[in-house]
Design a protein around this motif. Structure first.
Motif, PDB file in Angstrom:
ATOM      1  N   ALA A  10      36.775  50.871  39.096  1.00  0.00           N
ATOM      2  CA  ALA A  10      38.050  50.367  39.470  1.00  0.00           C
ATOM      3  C   ALA A  10      37.688  49.349  40.578  1.00  0.00           C
ATOM      4  O   ALA A  10      38.114  48.091  40.546  1.00  0.00           O
ATOM      5  CB  ALA A  10      39.494  51.154  39.995  1.00  0.00           C
ATOM      6  N   ALA A  35      41.225  44.023  28.489  1.00  0.00           N
ATOM      7  CA  ALA A  35      42.246  45.129  28.689  1.00  0.00           C
ATOM      8  C   ALA A  35      41.729  46.015  29.699  1.00  0.00           C
ATOM      9  O   ALA A  35      42.336  46.643  30.441  1.00  0.00           O
ATOM     10  CB  ALA A  35      42.686  45.459  27.433  1.00  0.00           C
ATOM     11  N   ALA A  36      40.384  46.483  29.520  1.00  0.00           N
ATOM     12  CA  ALA A  36      39.835  47.622  30.270  1.00  0.00           C
ATOM     13  C   ALA A  36      39.981  47.224  31.958  1.00  0.00           C
ATOM     14  O   ALA A  36      40.193  47.987  32.830  1.00  0.00           O
ATOM     15  CB  ALA A  36      38.717  47.889  29.906  1.00  0.00           C
ATOM     16  N   GLY A  38      41.812  44.905  33.246  1.00  0.00           N
ATOM     17  CA  GLY A  38      43.310  45.053  33.509  1.00  0.00           C
ATOM     18  C   GLY A  38      43.680  46.219  33.930  1.00  0.00           C
ATOM     19  O   GLY A  38      44.560  46.632  35.008  1.00  0.00           O
ATOM     20  N   GLN A  39      43.420  47.077  33.121  1.00  0.00           N
ATOM     21  CA  GLN A  39      43.951  48.533  33.600  1.00  0.00           C
ATOM     22  C   GLN A  39      43.259  49.239  34.666  1.00  0.00           C
ATOM     23  O   GLN A  39      43.882  49.974  35.333  1.00  0.00           O
ATOM     24  CB  GLN A  39      43.587  49.370  32.094  1.00  0.00           C
ATOM     25  CG  GLN A  39      44.454  48.935  31.077  1.00  0.00           C
ATOM     26  CD  GLN A  39      43.954  49.833  29.728  1.00  0.00           C
ATOM     27  OE1 GLN A  39      43.099  50.659  29.719  1.00  0.00           O
ATOM     28  NE2 GLN A  39      44.444  49.535  28.816  1.00  0.00           N
ATOM     29  N   GLN A  40      41.971  48.964  34.927  1.00  0.00           N
ATOM     30  CA  GLN A  40      41.407  49.351  35.993  1.00  0.00           C
ATOM     31  C   GLN A  40      42.046  48.747  37.509  1.00  0.00           C
ATOM     32  O   GLN A  40      42.208  49.686  38.370  1.00  0.00           O
ATOM     33  CB  GLN A  40      39.779  49.153  36.015  1.00  0.00           C
ATOM     34  CG  GLN A  40      38.994  49.776  35.185  1.00  0.00           C
ATOM     35  CD  GLN A  40      38.774  51.219  35.348  1.00  0.00           C
ATOM     36  OE1 GLN A  40      39.078  51.752  36.501  1.00  0.00           O
ATOM     37  NE2 GLN A  40      37.745  51.944  34.490  1.00  0.00           N
ATOM     38  N   LYS A  42      44.956  47.673  37.798  1.00  0.00           N
ATOM     39  CA  LYS A  42      46.311  47.934  37.705  1.00  0.00           C
ATOM     40  C   LYS A  42      46.287  49.752  38.408  1.00  0.00           C
ATOM     41  O   LYS A  42      47.136  49.834  39.252  1.00  0.00           O
ATOM     42  CB  LYS A  42      46.960  48.056  36.331  1.00  0.00           C
ATOM     43  CG  LYS A  42      48.568  48.548  36.508  1.00  0.00           C
ATOM     44  CD  LYS A  42      49.066  48.556  34.951  1.00  0.00           C
ATOM     45  CE  LYS A  42      50.557  48.946  35.091  1.00  0.00           C
ATOM     46  NZ  LYS A  42      50.926  48.852  33.906  1.00  0.00           N
ATOM     47  N   ALA A  43      45.434  50.306  38.124  1.00  0.00           N
ATOM     48  CA  ALA A  43      45.244  51.813  38.388  1.00  0.00           C
ATOM     49  C   ALA A  43      44.680  51.497  39.983  1.00  0.00           C
ATOM     50  O   ALA A  43      45.443  52.470  40.820  1.00  0.00           O
ATOM     51  CB  ALA A  43      44.051  52.662  37.539  1.00  0.00           C
ATOM     52  N   ARG A  55      49.691  37.547  38.662  1.00  0.00           N
ATOM     53  CA  ARG A  55      49.471  37.442  37.268  1.00  0.00           C
ATOM     54  C   ARG A  55      50.193  36.269  36.838  1.00  0.00           C
ATOM     55  O   ARG A  55      51.448  36.734  36.329  1.00  0.00           O
ATOM     56  CB  ARG A  55      49.463  38.784  36.480  1.00  0.00           C
ATOM     57  CG  ARG A  55      48.256  39.831  36.779  1.00  0.00           C
ATOM     58  CD  ARG A  55      48.781  41.228  36.429  1.00  0.00           C
ATOM     59  NE  ARG A  55      47.780  42.186  36.792  1.00  0.00           N
ATOM     60  CZ  ARG A  55      47.764  42.879  38.143  1.00  0.00           C
ATOM     61  NH1 ARG A  55      48.674  42.575  39.182  1.00  0.00           N
ATOM     62  NH2 ARG A  55      46.708  43.988  38.146  1.00  0.00           N
TER      63      ARG A  55
END
Length: 208
Positions: A10, A35-36, A38-40, A42-43, A55
């Motif tokens: 992350a 996407a990966a 962005g997810q990291q 966000k986490a 964003r």
């Protein structure tokens, strides 16, 4: 002393996205999908309890919290990179090769490659597939496929149509000297000739 640290992946996603101000460019650098990334991120924001990015439409902006966080994270990665580099023998470049499970590594004569290229520290992971390449666990991959992977350079190992063995590397690193050297080794071409077309100043590395 126990350090309270967020997950390393992350932090890498945040640091790359903050430098590029782009999830897409960060994804290309880290060999994952936007996407990966962005997810990291966000986490990470959820774990820290603060928003690191604004964003906007087709635009990524660091918040004041993100601006304050970035220098320390970047400096931390630099310290880790420096400490890691001190563990390597001088002049050695690490090349991590992946190969699908049914590929016969004896075809490559890796001992001879290592002997001819002492400046390249070659490690092999088998079995390995596109997942390991995307995750950055290997630098290049010998895969059994049709050789069509957007964002990756694919060079056929054996001649013929249809499914075959391909050497696959991310487009951003496909012309690194160590990968050029290995690709030339597979083709049986003089390494100096292959390197000279892309890195004329680095020809000496191949024969050192």
């Amino acid at each position: 002393m126990t350090y309270a640290l967020p997950p390393l992946n992350a932090l890498r996603a945040f640091e790359a996205a903050a430098r590029h101000l782009s999830f897409k460019l960060a994804a290309h650098e880290l060999h994952v999908t936007p996407a990966a990334v962005g997810q990291q991120v966000k986490a990470l924001e959820a774990r820290l309890g603060v928003q690191l990015f604004e964003r906007l439409h087709k635009q990524l902006i660091l918040t004041p919290a993100g601006q304050a966080y970035l220098p320390g994270i970047s400096e931390g990665f630099r310290h880790i990179a420096d400490a890691t580099s001190q563990l390597k023998p001088a002049g050695t470049v690490l090349l991590q090769l992946g190969a699908h499970g049914s590929f016969d590594l004896r075809r490559l004569d890796l001992a001879a490659f290592r002997s001819m290229h002492p400046a390249i520290g070659l490690r092999v992971l088998q079995p390995a597939g596109l997942h390991e390449l995307v995750e950055g666990k290997v630098d290049l991959l010998i895969a059994r496929s049709l050789g069509h992977h957007p964002g990756y350079r694919c060079d056929r190992v054996n001649e013929g149509p249809g499914v075959g063995d391909w050497v696959i590397a991310p487009e951003g690193t496909a012309d690194c000297p160590e990968i050029v050297s290995f690709r030339a080794w597979l083709r049986g071409l003089p390494v100096e000739k292959a390197l000279a077309s892309r890195h004329p100043r680095l020809v000496g590395m191949a024969g050192s």
